[in-house]
Design a protein around this motif. Structure first.
Motif, PDB file in Angstrom:
ATOM      1  N   GLU A 185     -15.198 -12.484  16.829  1.00 56.19           N
ATOM      2  CA  GLU A 185     -16.359 -11.667  16.488  1.00 56.19           C
ATOM      3  C   GLU A 185     -15.881 -10.295  16.065  1.00 56.19           C
ATOM      4  O   GLU A 185     -15.011  -9.708  16.699  1.00 56.19           O
ATOM      5  N   VAL A 186     -16.431  -9.793  14.959  1.00 55.50           N
ATOM      6  CA  VAL A 186     -16.101  -8.450  14.497  1.00 55.50           C
ATOM      7  C   VAL A 186     -17.378  -7.614  14.531  1.00 55.50           C
ATOM      8  O   VAL A 186     -18.473  -8.138  14.749  1.00 55.50           O
ATOM      9  N   THR A 187     -17.227  -6.325  14.300  1.00 50.47           N
ATOM     10  CA  THR A 187     -18.375  -5.418  14.320  1.00 50.47           C
ATOM     11  C   THR A 187     -18.530  -4.763  12.961  1.00 50.47           C
ATOM     12  O   THR A 187     -17.561  -4.229  12.402  1.00 50.47           O
ATOM     13  N   LEU A 188     -19.744  -4.810  12.427  1.00 49.46           N
ATOM     14  CA  LEU A 188     -20.072  -4.156  11.164  1.00 49.46           C
ATOM     15  C   LEU A 188     -21.212  -3.179  11.414  1.00 49.46           C
ATOM     16  O   LEU A 188     -22.282  -3.581  11.860  1.00 49.46           O
ATOM     17  N   ALA A 189     -20.966  -1.914  11.147  1.00 44.91           N
ATOM     18  CA  ALA A 189     -22.001  -0.879  11.310  1.00 44.91           C
ATOM     19  C   ALA A 189     -22.681  -0.978  12.677  1.00 44.91           C
ATOM     20  O   ALA A 189     -23.893  -0.833  12.794  1.00 44.91           O
ATOM     21  N   GLY A 190     -21.893  -1.269  13.707  1.00 45.68           N
ATOM     22  CA  GLY A 190     -22.405  -1.325  15.066  1.00 45.68           C
ATOM     23  C   GLY A 190     -23.028  -2.642  15.461  1.00 45.68           C
ATOM     24  O   GLY A 190     -23.515  -2.774  16.589  1.00 45.68           O
ATOM     25  N   ARG A 191     -23.012  -3.645  14.556  1.00 46.80           N
ATOM     26  CA  ARG A 191     -23.620  -4.947  14.848  1.00 46.80           C
ATOM     27  C   ARG A 191     -22.559  -6.038  14.824  1.00 46.80           C
ATOM     28  O   ARG A 191     -21.683  -6.026  13.947  1.00 46.80           O
ATOM     29  N   PRO A 192     -22.641  -7.015  15.767  1.00 46.33           N
ATOM     30  CA  PRO A 192     -21.628  -8.070  15.801  1.00 46.33           C
ATOM     31  C   PRO A 192     -21.811  -9.057  14.658  1.00 46.33           C
ATOM     32  O   PRO A 192     -22.924  -9.314  14.192  1.00 46.33           O
ATOM     33  N   LEU A 193     -20.692  -9.623  14.196  1.00 46.51           N
ATOM     34  CA  LEU A 193     -20.695 -10.650  13.149  1.00 46.51           C
ATOM     35  C   LEU A 193     -19.705 -11.733  13.548  1.00 46.51           C
ATOM     36  O   LEU A 193     -18.516 -11.450  13.716  1.00 46.51           O
ATOM     37  N   PRO A 194     -20.158 -12.995  13.723  1.00 40.77           N
ATOM     38  CA  PRO A 194     -19.211 -14.084  13.982  1.00 40.77           C
ATOM     39  C   PRO A 194     -18.273 -14.268  12.800  1.00 40.77           C
ATOM     40  O   PRO A 194     -18.705 -14.237  11.638  1.00 40.77           O
ATOM     41  N   ALA A 195     -16.995 -14.444  13.082  1.00 45.44           N
ATOM     42  CA  ALA A 195     -15.988 -14.630  12.033  1.00 45.44           C
ATOM     43  C   ALA A 195     -15.243 -15.935  12.268  1.00 45.44           C
ATOM     44  O   ALA A 195     -14.831 -16.213  13.397  1.00 45.44           O
ATOM     45  N   ARG A 196     -15.074 -16.709  11.233  1.00 50.12           N
ATOM     46  CA  ARG A 196     -14.254 -17.922  11.343  1.00 50.12           C
ATOM     47  C   ARG A 196     -12.786 -17.548  11.433  1.00 50.12           C
ATOM     48  O   ARG A 196     -11.999 -18.253  12.044  1.00 50.12           O
ATOM     49  N   SER A 197     -12.441 -16.428  10.806  1.00 52.14           N
ATOM     50  CA  SER A 197     -11.122 -15.832  10.988  1.00 52.14           C
ATOM     51  C   SER A 197     -11.183 -14.401  10.466  1.00 52.14           C
ATOM     52  O   SER A 197     -11.802 -14.142   9.428  1.00 52.14           O
ATOM     53  N   ALA A 198     -10.570 -13.490  11.183  1.00 52.04           N
ATOM     54  CA  ALA A 198     -10.533 -12.086  10.772  1.00 52.04           C
ATOM     55  C   ALA A 198      -9.093 -11.604  10.835  1.00 52.04           C
ATOM     56  O   ALA A 198      -8.508 -11.517  11.912  1.00 52.04           O
ATOM     57  N   GLY A 199      -8.513 -11.342   9.671  1.00 53.35           N
ATOM     58  CA  GLY A 199      -7.141 -10.867   9.618  1.00 53.35           C
ATOM     59  C   GLY A 199      -7.076  -9.410   9.215  1.00 53.35           C
ATOM     60  O   GLY A 199      -8.081  -8.690   9.196  1.00 53.35           O
ATOM     61  N   LYS A 200      -5.902  -8.965   8.835  1.00 53.64           N
ATOM     62  CA  LYS A 200      -5.714  -7.587   8.393  1.00 53.64           C
ATOM     63  C   LYS A 200      -6.327  -7.368   7.014  1.00 53.64           C
ATOM     64  O   LYS A 200      -6.894  -6.304   6.735  1.00 53.64           O
ATOM     65  N   HIS A 201      -6.204  -8.392   6.152  1.00 54.60           N
ATOM     66  CA  HIS A 201      -6.649  -8.254   4.771  1.00 54.60           C
ATOM     67  C   HIS A 201      -7.928  -9.033   4.473  1.00 54.60           C
ATOM     68  O   HIS A 201      -8.658  -8.683   3.547  1.00 54.60           O
ATOM     69  N   VAL A 202      -8.188 -10.109   5.236  1.00 52.09           N
ATOM     70  CA  VAL A 202      -9.221 -11.076   4.864  1.00 52.09           C
ATOM     71  C   VAL A 202     -10.188 -11.298   6.023  1.00 52.09           C
ATOM     72  O   VAL A 202      -9.771 -11.458   7.173  1.00 52.09           O
ATOM     73  N   LEU A 203     -11.484 -11.330   5.674  1.00 53.93           N
ATOM     74  CA  LEU A 203     -12.516 -11.760   6.606  1.00 53.93           C
ATOM     75  C   LEU A 203     -13.129 -13.045   6.074  1.00 53.93           C
ATOM     76  O   LEU A 203     -13.506 -13.123   4.908  1.00 53.93           O
ATOM     77  N   TRP A 204     -13.244 -14.055   6.958  1.00 49.49           N
ATOM     78  CA  TRP A 204     -13.834 -15.349   6.601  1.00 49.49           C
ATOM     79  C   TRP A 204     -15.043 -15.556   7.507  1.00 49.49           C
ATOM     80  O   TRP A 204     -14.919 -15.581   8.731  1.00 49.49           O
ATOM     81  N   THR A 205     -16.220 -15.651   6.908  1.00 47.44           N
ATOM     82  CA  THR A 205     -17.437 -15.805   7.684  1.00 47.44           C
ATOM     83  C   THR A 205     -18.418 -16.691   6.930  1.00 47.44           C
ATOM     84  O   THR A 205     -18.142 -17.123   5.814  1.00 47.44           O
ATOM     85  N   SER A 206     -19.563 -16.977   7.548  1.00 46.75           N
ATOM     86  CA  SER A 206     -20.538 -17.869   6.931  1.00 46.75           C
ATOM     87  C   SER A 206     -21.620 -17.067   6.210  1.00 46.75           C
ATOM     88  O   SER A 206     -21.917 -15.928   6.569  1.00 46.75           O
ATOM     89  N   PHE A 207     -22.214 -17.696   5.218  1.00 44.06           N
ATOM     90  CA  PHE A 207     -23.297 -17.051   4.474  1.00 44.06           C
ATOM     91  C   PHE A 207     -24.479 -16.736   5.392  1.00 44.06           C
ATOM     92  O   PHE A 207     -25.081 -15.664   5.293  1.00 44.06           O
ATOM     93  N   ASP A 208     -24.829 -17.666   6.279  1.00 48.79           N
ATOM     94  CA  ASP A 208     -25.979 -17.432   7.158  1.00 48.79           C
ATOM     95  C   ASP A 208     -25.773 -16.200   8.024  1.00 48.79           C
ATOM     96  O   ASP A 208     -26.686 -15.383   8.195  1.00 48.79           O
ATOM     97  N   ASP A 209     -24.569 -16.053   8.584  1.00 50.70           N
ATOM     98  CA  ASP A 209     -24.314 -14.900   9.447  1.00 50.70           C
ATOM     99  C   ASP A 209     -24.265 -13.598   8.661  1.00 50.70           C
ATOM    100  O   ASP A 209     -24.598 -12.533   9.185  1.00 50.70           O
ATOM    101  N   LEU A 210     -23.882 -13.685   7.400  1.00 50.89           N
ATOM    102  CA  LEU A 210     -23.708 -12.475   6.605  1.00 50.89           C
ATOM    103  C   LEU A 210     -24.964 -12.066   5.845  1.00 50.89           C
ATOM    104  O   LEU A 210     -25.223 -10.865   5.692  1.00 50.89           O
TER     105      LEU A 210
END
Length: 346
Positions: A223-248
């Motif tokens: 899970e990562v944080t965007l503007a103070g809100r949590p976002l589930p991530a399938r993978s979060a690296g240094k360069h790349v964020l992988w997430t779902s359309f529904d969550d985003l």
């Protein structure tokens, strides 16, 4: 301040030979920023027209060539910054004036990309800000898909914005980019396909794309944080964020989330987009914000959908600003865009 020859050379390096309206814009930009010459009869340049007609290309080249204290900002980012500063500003007689004057301190040339007004609260802020900038002698450049008279089109509020429209018409050279060529269309496809369909193909492709962009395989979901809100991530690296359309984009988010995302990651993988979800106005608006901000920040974007993405968007073409998004997606899927944006992991 701006050398027209340098602007034309920069455009030639992008394989663009200015048409009539683009030449008019270059002349206006050179004239109103010229040093040692009589001041132009206008204080700004307002470039508008259909998507992909070269507005941002011309303004970006001019901005790069300008020799002065300058600032270029996407309109989403400007509104975020001003609203944040207003919240923090101590109580005084005119907080907006205090914030605007501080924001403009030292700025001689200010370029707004994707200038638009859809909200009456933003309209008030924008009107005051433009008045203050003009009073300070700041030279202003605006790009927009809207003619000045079409700003804040909501008939309930449009009349209240007409004084600001009058200011724009009085103080700006208005250049209509009315060429027939969309410079974002028809380019050679990127080496890495950006828009992947159907989803069963994406299942095999996305892990490889993540590894290539990040430099290592995908990690465990987190899970990562965007503007103070949590976002589930399938993978979060240094360069790349992988997430779902529904969550985003289906979840309730704003352009602030996408600005935060673009500031943190160079590449974004959006998975599991079911194109029928784009028929919901709120979801579609969030998707448009995501593309606008990713494009403005020159981010790498991969989207996996259950059906081809751009044809699905074409069926929704009556939606506000959608033609701009389709045009931008075409460029973001090109080899030229890939060469400009791909940062390889070390």
């Amino acid at each position: 301040m701006i050398d027209a020859a340098r602007v034309t050379q920069a455009l030639a390096e992008r394989h663009l030979h200015p048409d009539l309206r683009q030449r008019e814009a270059i002349a206006a930009l050179t004239q109103f920023t010229g040093a040692g010459t009589p001041r132009a009869a206008f204080d700004g340049v307002y470039c508008y027209g259909l998507p992909g007609r070269g507005k941002s290309l011309v303004v970006d080249a001019a901005f790069t060539a300008a020799v002065c204290e300058k600032r270029r900002v996407h309109f989403h980012e400007f509104l975020r910054d001003v609203h944040r500063q207003l919240v923090r500003e101590p109580t005084c007689d005119d907080r907006l004036a205090a914030v605007a004057n501080r924001w403009l301190e030292g700025v001689e040339l200010l370029c707004f990309d994707e200038f638009h007004v859809h909200d009456i609260a933003d309209a008030f802020l924008i009107g005051r800000f433009l008045d203050i900038a003009l009073a300070r002698g700041v030279r202003l450049v605006l790009t927009s898909n809207y003619a000045p008279q079409q700003l804040l089109p909501d008939p309930e509020f449009h009349e209240r914005f007409e004084p600001t429209i009058a200011v724009i018409l009085q103080h700006f050279a208005i250049i209509h980019f009315d060429g027939t060529t969309d410079y974002r269309m028809g380019g050679e496809a990127a080496r890495l396909p950006r828009w992947i369909a159907p989803l069963d193909v994406a299942r095999d492709v996305l892990p490889m794309r993540y590894t290539e962009l990040e430099g290592m395989p995908a990690s465990a979901p987190s899970e990562v944080t965007l503007a103070g809100r949590p976002l589930p991530a399938r993978s979060a690296g240094k360069h790349v964020l992988w997430t779902s359309f529904d969550d985003l984009c289906v979840a309730h988010r704003s352009h602030l989330d996408y600005l935060a995302l673009a500031e943190h990651w160079q590449s974004l993988i959006v998975d599991d987009l079911h194109v029928e979800r784009l028929q919901r106005p709120d979801t579609l608006q969030r998707f448009l914000w995501l593309i606008d901000i990713g494009y403005d920040r020159q981010r790498t974007l991969l989207i996996a959908s259950d059906a081809p993405l751009i044809p699905a968007l074409d069926t929704l073409s009556d939606w506000r600003d959608l033609s701009r998004t389709i045009s931008r997606l075409a460029e973001m899927g090109s080899l030229d865009y890939e060469r400009r944006t791909l940062i390889r992991p070390r």
